[in-house]
Design an enzyme around this catalytic site. Structure first.
Site, short mmCIF file in Angstrom:
data_model
loop_
_atom_site.label_atom_id
_atom_site.label_comp_id
_atom_site.label_asym_id
_atom_site.label_seq_id
_atom_site.Cartn_x
_atom_site.Cartn_y
_atom_site.Cartn_z
CG ASP A 68 -0.32 -0.53 2.98
OD1 ASP A 68 1.02 0.01 2.71
OD2 ASP A 68 -1.23 -0.31 3.32
CG ASP A 136 -8.84 -0.65 11.93
OD1 ASP A 136 -8.16 -1.48 11.60
OD2 ASP A 136 -9.52 0.06 11.56
CG HIS A 138 -6.34 -2.09 8.32
ND1 HIS A 138 -5.67 -0.81 9.16
CD2 HIS A 138 -4.44 -2.00 8.58
CE1 HIS A 138 -4.90 -0.54 9.60
NE2 HIS A 138 -3.98 -0.73 9.51
CD GLU A 143 -8.81 1.37 8.07
OE1 GLU A 143 -8.87 0.21 8.43
OE2 GLU A 143 -8.02 1.99 7.34
#
Ligand code: GLP
Length: 243
Positions: A68, A136, A138, A143
């Site tokens: 990413d 979270d 990810h 996400e």
């Protein structure tokens, strides 16, 4: 199927990850690595550099794909993942620049960049994908809510993720980009072998969700339950909810 390895500290976590990396590097003539940013893989990268310097392991035939990149900062920004990877690994090994693939986050037409990156990825098969995990759940910048069949796409970063990453931006969440380009969950799942590196109590919930939670986009990492070769390398704190 998860192979779970729990060790005492971050140094040992990095050593376990490096053992798998070394096997991959030794078992293929032209290894293809999927690489991650964040603090979690830095110890692994240090061991790769030490091995390159000490044992002469060469990366001339290695190809890499990063997961990413932030959108809205330039490639040479000090917090871009391009800069991170060069500082923490690429500048210190003998990899060829043309074999390094990192999505561009500063292109005018970002949709075209997503397609270009995914097409490039599909020309290769990743032998070993290195992953960290967000608090979270990810992976990459996929996400919660990201469809399991997603390929390279533009992601809106969660407030939580931006807060977690503010430490790299002078502790100022306003400086953290709001969007990123990321390999999708389906792109990640094509890798032959995957390692997930996580340490610290703040990862315990995400690790639980990945390994034991419902297989559901609310915890993106739970998709890894469907992969047949994932090694999760943890310290005791990150493993504390696994029981
Ligand atoms: C970042 C990256 C992820 C990384 C995760 C955890 O936002 N996009 O690839 O795995 O967050 O980062 P860290 O290892 O610093 O906790």
């Amino acid at each position: 199927m998860f192979n779970i390895v729990i060790v005492d500290d971050y140094g040992l976590v990095s050593s376990e990850a490096f053992k798998i990396m070394r096997n991959t590097l030794q078992s293929s003539e032209h290894p293809v690595l999927g690489l991650a940013t964040g603090s979690s893989p830095v110890g692994l990268y240090k061991k790769m550099i030490a091995d390159h310097n000490g044992n002469g392991t060469s990366y001339k035939k290695v190809t890499t794909f990063n997961l990413d990149e932030y959108i809205g900062i330039e490639r040479n920004h000090e917090q871009s993942y391009y800069t991170f990877m060069h500082e923490n690994l690429f500048d210190q090994i003998d990899i060829r620049e043309e074999n390094i693939h990192i999505p561009h986050g500063d292109r005018e037409d970002m949709q075209a960049e997503c397609i270009r990156y995914e097409n490039e990825l599909k020309k290769h098969e990743i032998d070993l994908q290195v992953l960290g995990i967000g608090t979270d759940g990810h992976i990459g910048f996929n996400e919660p809510g990201t469809p399991f069949d997603s390929e390279t796409h533009i992601a809106d970063l969660e407030e939580q993720t931006r807060r977690d990453n503010a430490r790299f931006f002078e502790d100022d969440i306003n400086q953290v980009p709001r969007k990123a380009i990321t390999m999708g969950l389906a792109s990640i799942m094509r890798a032959k072998k995957i390692i997930v590196i996580a340490t610290g109590e703040n990862k315990a919930n995400a690790v639980y969700g990945m390994v034991k939670g419902a297989k559901d986009p609310s915890c993106p990492a739970s998709i890894l339950q469907d992969h047949d070769d994932v090694t999760v390398i943890l310290d005791h704190a990150a493993a504390s909810r696994l029981g």
